[in-house]
Scaffold this motif. Sequence first.
Motif: not given
Length: 173
Positions: A34-40, A44-49, A70-86
Amino acid sequence: MNPKEHPVWDVYDLFRTARLNVKYYSSRLSSLQKCNFWLEIILAVSAPSSAVAGLWFWEYPIGALIWKIFAVIAAFISIIKPVLKLSDRIQKFEETLTGYRTLDNDLQSIVSKIKREKIYNEKIKLEVEKAFDRKKAISMNEPEIRENHKLKIKCEAEVLQELPHNSFFIPEV
């Protein structure tokens, strides 16, 4: 011999332990997924495209502010997600859960055989010994160092309700 001291209780205790771990790791895996789903979704929603980025609402001052947050939150998630190695953690939980599900199924078969045949003989003891070896192999690769104590207690209560002491057959000595 006291029925509570019968060696068959090793089987029943292992069975309940396997069932406990199936419940525990199923719940932990579900939480990680669930956590991985919501981060994804957020990424996806925050992508400029994305279609969401083009909504008219973001052109208004309040919309622009919300989008920036929302963009700031997404930026943090994009940094944190690889570290979490979900993804890696999810895979390890899936492997452990599969091991415990197999063990649970095998033990359910052994318990059924004890009840059906009304014996606990050497042949069954060999099967149980193999089950203990599988449990040992699974536990060597468990994905957590520290377990979620509250969840474990909840799962233990569920297992004791599903598999109470009086539901097991104790063979004559």
